[in-house]
Scaffold this active site. Structure first.
Site, PDB file in Angstrom:
ATOM      1  N   ALA A  65       0.859  -1.180   0.000  1.00  0.00           N
ATOM      2  CA  ALA A  65       0.000   0.000   0.000  1.00  0.00           C
ATOM      3  C   ALA A  65       0.896   1.229   0.000  1.00  0.00           C
ATOM      4  O   ALA A  65       2.041   1.172   0.453  1.00  0.00           O
ATOM      5  CB  ALA A  65      -0.887  -0.017   1.237  1.00  0.00           C
ATOM      6  N   GLY A 108       0.607  -5.044   0.880  1.00  0.00           N
ATOM      7  CA  GLY A 108      -0.608  -5.090   0.063  1.00  0.00           C
ATOM      8  C   GLY A 108      -0.372  -5.729  -1.300  1.00  0.00           C
ATOM      9  O   GLY A 108      -1.288  -6.310  -1.880  1.00  0.00           O
ATOM     10  N   GLU A 111      -0.752  -9.255  -0.766  1.00  0.00           N
ATOM     11  CA  GLU A 111      -2.164  -9.514  -0.449  1.00  0.00           C
ATOM     12  C   GLU A 111      -3.034  -9.488  -1.707  1.00  0.00           C
ATOM     13  O   GLU A 111      -3.944 -10.302  -1.860  1.00  0.00           O
ATOM     14  CB  GLU A 111      -2.645  -8.490   0.585  1.00  0.00           C
ATOM     15  CG  GLU A 111      -1.972  -8.712   1.945  1.00  0.00           C
ATOM     16  CD  GLU A 111      -2.258  -7.613   2.954  1.00  0.00           C
ATOM     17  OE1 GLU A 111      -2.203  -6.420   2.581  1.00  0.00           O
ATOM     18  OE2 GLU A 111      -2.539  -7.938   4.121  1.00  0.00           O
ATOM     19  N   GLU A 131       4.839  -5.214   6.965  1.00  0.00           N
ATOM     20  CA  GLU A 131       4.113  -4.179   7.708  1.00  0.00           C
ATOM     21  C   GLU A 131       4.666  -3.974   9.114  1.00  0.00           C
ATOM     22  O   GLU A 131       4.661  -2.865   9.641  1.00  0.00           O
ATOM     23  CB  GLU A 131       2.616  -4.552   7.801  1.00  0.00           C
ATOM     24  CG  GLU A 131       1.851  -4.391   6.489  1.00  0.00           C
ATOM     25  CD  GLU A 131       1.858  -5.626   5.605  1.00  0.00           C
ATOM     26  OE1 GLU A 131       2.724  -6.518   5.800  1.00  0.00           O
ATOM     27  OE2 GLU A 131       1.003  -5.706   4.700  1.00  0.00           O
TER      28      GLU A 131
HETATM   29  N1  CO8 Z   1       4.612   3.170  -0.692  1.00  0.00           N
HETATM   30  C1  CO8 Z   1       5.012   4.341  -1.219  1.00  0.00           C
HETATM   31  N2  CO8 Z   1       6.119   4.479  -1.947  1.00  0.00           N
HETATM   32  C2  CO8 Z   1       6.883   3.382  -2.121  1.00  0.00           C
HETATM   33  C3  CO8 Z   1       6.548   2.126  -1.585  1.00  0.00           C
HETATM   34  C4  CO8 Z   1       5.330   2.039  -0.844  1.00  0.00           C
HETATM   35  N3  CO8 Z   1       4.873   0.883  -0.337  1.00  0.00           N
HETATM   36  N4  CO8 Z   1       7.500   1.231  -1.916  1.00  0.00           N
HETATM   37  C5  CO8 Z   1       8.425   1.900  -2.642  1.00  0.00           C
HETATM   38  N5  CO8 Z   1       8.053   3.202  -2.771  1.00  0.00           N
HETATM   39  C6  CO8 Z   1       8.769   4.279  -3.453  1.00  0.00           C
HETATM   40  C7  CO8 Z   1       9.973   4.753  -2.656  1.00  0.00           C
HETATM   41  O1  CO8 Z   1       9.592   5.641  -1.644  1.00  0.00           O
HETATM   42  C8  CO8 Z   1      10.808   5.387  -3.748  1.00  0.00           C
HETATM   43  O2  CO8 Z   1      10.258   6.657  -4.024  1.00  0.00           O
HETATM   44  P1  CO8 Z   1      11.236   7.942  -4.181  1.00  0.00           P
HETATM   45  O3  CO8 Z   1      12.058   7.645  -5.404  1.00  0.00           O
HETATM   46  O4  CO8 Z   1      10.294   9.079  -4.343  1.00  0.00           O
HETATM   47  O5  CO8 Z   1      12.076   7.988  -2.949  1.00  0.00           O
HETATM   48  C9  CO8 Z   1      10.540   4.498  -4.951  1.00  0.00           C
HETATM   49  O6  CO8 Z   1       9.328   3.800  -4.657  1.00  0.00           O
HETATM   50  C10 CO8 Z   1      11.627   3.473  -5.181  1.00  0.00           C
HETATM   51  O7  CO8 Z   1      11.802   2.752  -3.980  1.00  0.00           O
HETATM   52  P2  CO8 Z   1      13.237   2.506  -3.294  1.00  0.00           P
HETATM   53  O8  CO8 Z   1      14.156   3.642  -3.608  1.00  0.00           O
HETATM   54  O9  CO8 Z   1      13.007   2.191  -1.853  1.00  0.00           O
HETATM   55  O10 CO8 Z   1      13.719   1.216  -4.118  1.00  0.00           O
HETATM   56  P3  CO8 Z   1      14.666   0.048  -3.603  1.00  0.00           P
HETATM   57  O11 CO8 Z   1      14.962  -0.788  -4.799  1.00  0.00           O
HETATM   58  O12 CO8 Z   1      15.809   0.576  -2.823  1.00  0.00           O
HETATM   59  O13 CO8 Z   1      13.756  -0.808  -2.568  1.00  0.00           O
HETATM   60  C11 CO8 Z   1      11.745  -1.912  -1.800  1.00  0.00           C
HETATM   61  C12 CO8 Z   1      12.594  -1.448  -3.018  1.00  0.00           C
HETATM   62  C13 CO8 Z   1      12.476  -2.996  -1.037  1.00  0.00           C
HETATM   63  C14 CO8 Z   1      10.438  -2.463  -2.368  1.00  0.00           C
HETATM   64  C15 CO8 Z   1      11.485  -0.705  -0.869  1.00  0.00           C
HETATM   65  O14 CO8 Z   1      10.987   0.366  -1.655  1.00  0.00           O
HETATM   66  C16 CO8 Z   1      10.506  -0.981   0.227  1.00  0.00           C
HETATM   67  O15 CO8 Z   1      10.864  -1.566   1.225  1.00  0.00           O
HETATM   68  N6  CO8 Z   1       9.255  -0.497   0.054  1.00  0.00           N
HETATM   69  C17 CO8 Z   1       8.231  -0.562   1.089  1.00  0.00           C
HETATM   70  C18 CO8 Z   1       7.712  -1.956   1.286  1.00  0.00           C
HETATM   71  C19 CO8 Z   1       6.675  -1.966   2.376  1.00  0.00           C
HETATM   72  O16 CO8 Z   1       6.922  -1.659   3.512  1.00  0.00           O
HETATM   73  N7  CO8 Z   1       5.437  -2.376   1.996  1.00  0.00           N
HETATM   74  C20 CO8 Z   1       4.332  -2.475   2.905  1.00  0.00           C
HETATM   75  C21 CO8 Z   1       3.519  -1.254   2.872  1.00  0.00           C
HETATM   76  S1  CO8 Z   1       2.227  -1.246   4.091  1.00  0.00           S
HETATM   77  C22 CO8 Z   1       1.006  -2.192   3.407  1.00  0.00           C
HETATM   78  O17 CO8 Z   1       1.120  -2.687   2.315  1.00  0.00           O
HETATM   79  C23 CO8 Z   1      -0.218  -2.348   4.226  1.00  0.00           C
HETATM   80  C24 CO8 Z   1      -1.232  -3.227   3.538  1.00  0.00           C
HETATM   81  C25 CO8 Z   1      -2.629  -2.819   3.871  1.00  0.00           C
HETATM   82  C26 CO8 Z   1      -3.671  -3.398   2.959  1.00  0.00           C
HETATM   83  C27 CO8 Z   1      -3.439  -3.034   1.512  1.00  0.00           C
HETATM   84  C28 CO8 Z   1      -4.473  -3.622   0.615  1.00  0.00           C
HETATM   85  C29 CO8 Z   1      -3.940  -3.935  -0.774  1.00  0.00           C
END
Ligand code: CO8
Length: 257
Positions: A65, A108, A111, A131
């Site tokens: 998400a 998400g 999911e 999460e």
């Molecule tokens: N939300 C918002 N932006 C994101 C997300 C995210 N989940 N994941 C990546 N991005 C963005 C980064 O902020 C970055 O943006 P910017 O260039 O503006 O800084 C861009 O995408 C590229 O990401 P990274 O620079 O971090 O890329 P890396 O290759 O270094 O890392 C990862 C990739 C490992 C995927 C890393 O981005 C990461 O850990 N992302 C977050 C993963 C996470 O925590 N996901 C869980 C989110 S909470 C959730 O899903 C709750 C579910 C609730 C129900 C949803 C129903 C569908």
């Protein structure tokens, strides 16, 4: 319909939905949720379509998400909006949904993949429920569908540590049904979708309904439900054709596709 966060197109009898926020790793915003569900429902109601594929980029199916969108939420807002309940629309789609997962399927993203009926993973796929690292827990099936799919031990491991698992581990624990080379992910998944879409649609819908029932009811009522659907399949012209074709040693020409 014009979409901003996804692409929606047809390939033969397959509806193809591509998540399209590559710069944000396909983070699932509320707009994206609405657009994915709308596109899937439109394909569900389109008589020319027999299966639906959901995919992302080779880097990310979806990295969860949209944390930037969720960051400012307070409890009352989340509760009153029933945050993310809109995804239930996807689970009501009757045609088979096939997830083609390349790269990250996190939170998400994992999911949403689990809301699909068949999960195909690219060799570079990575699944996880991170999460816990954000001070929250999964909110759209990550504790429930994952536990039913891969069991308590692995689910607890993933949900409590936030670690990722690769495609091989995901296949060995039953989260995905096949792994394909990363470069062939879409092509291989579309082949599977076309195969499904070529069968009798009433049989396909009933088969999906029966399997879904296995996750929602005790065994005795699931078996009863399956038997009723099985009996009902004898009311279709495609059953007559399918069995006649077998007996006559020829390929079936299903009418209800
Ligand atoms: N939300 C918002 N932006 C994101 C997300 C995210 N989940 N994941 C990546 N991005 C963005 C980064 O902020 C970055 O943006 P910017 O260039 O503006 O800084 C861009 O995408 C590229 O990401 P990274 O620079 O971090 O890329 P890396 O290759 O270094 O890392 C990862 C990739 C490992 C995927 C890393 O981005 C990461 O850990 N992302 C977050 C993963 C996470 O925590 N996901 C869980 C989110 S909470 C959730 O899903 C709750 C579910 C609730 C129900 C949803 C129903 C569908």
């Amino acid at each position: 319909m014009a979409y901003e966060t996804i692409k929606s197109e047809t390939r033969g009898r397959t509806g193809l939905i591509t998540l399209n926020r590559p710069k944000a790793m396909n983070a699932l915003s509320q707009q994206m949720m609405r657009e994915i569900c709308q596109a899937a429902e439109d394909f569900d109601h389109d008589g020319r379509i027999g299966a639906i594929v959901l995919t992302g980029t080779d880097k990310a199916f979806a990295a969860g998400a949209d944390v930037k969108e969720m960051e400012a939420y307070e409890y009352s807002e989340a509760y009153l909006q029933d945050l993310w309940a809109g995804w239930d629309r996807l689970t009501r789609v009757r045609k088979p949904l096939i997830a083609a997962v390349g790269g990250y399927a996190l939170g998400g993203g994992c999911e949403v993949a689990m809301m699909c009926d068949i999960l195909i993973a690219a060799e570079n796929a990575k699944f996880g429920q991170p999460e816990i690292t954000l001070g929250i827990l999964p909110g759209m099936g990550g504790t429930q569908r994952l536990a039913r799919s891969i069991g308590k031990a692995k689910t607890m491991d993933l949900v409590l540590t936030g670690r990722m698992m690769d495609a091989k581990e995901a296949e060995s624990c039953g989260l995905v049904s096949r792994i394909v080379p990363t470069a062939d992910l879409l092509e291989e998944t579309l082949k599977i979708a076309e195969k499904v879409a070529d069968f009798s649609l009433p049989a396909v819908l009933a088969a999906k309904e029966a399997v879904v029932e296995a996750f929602e009811t005790p065994l005795a009522s699931g078996l009863r439900h399956e038997r009723r659907l099985f009996h009902a399949s004898f009311a279709t012209e495609d059953q007559t054709e399918g069995m006649a074709a077998f007996v006559q040693k020829r390929g079936p020409q299903f009418k209800n596709r």
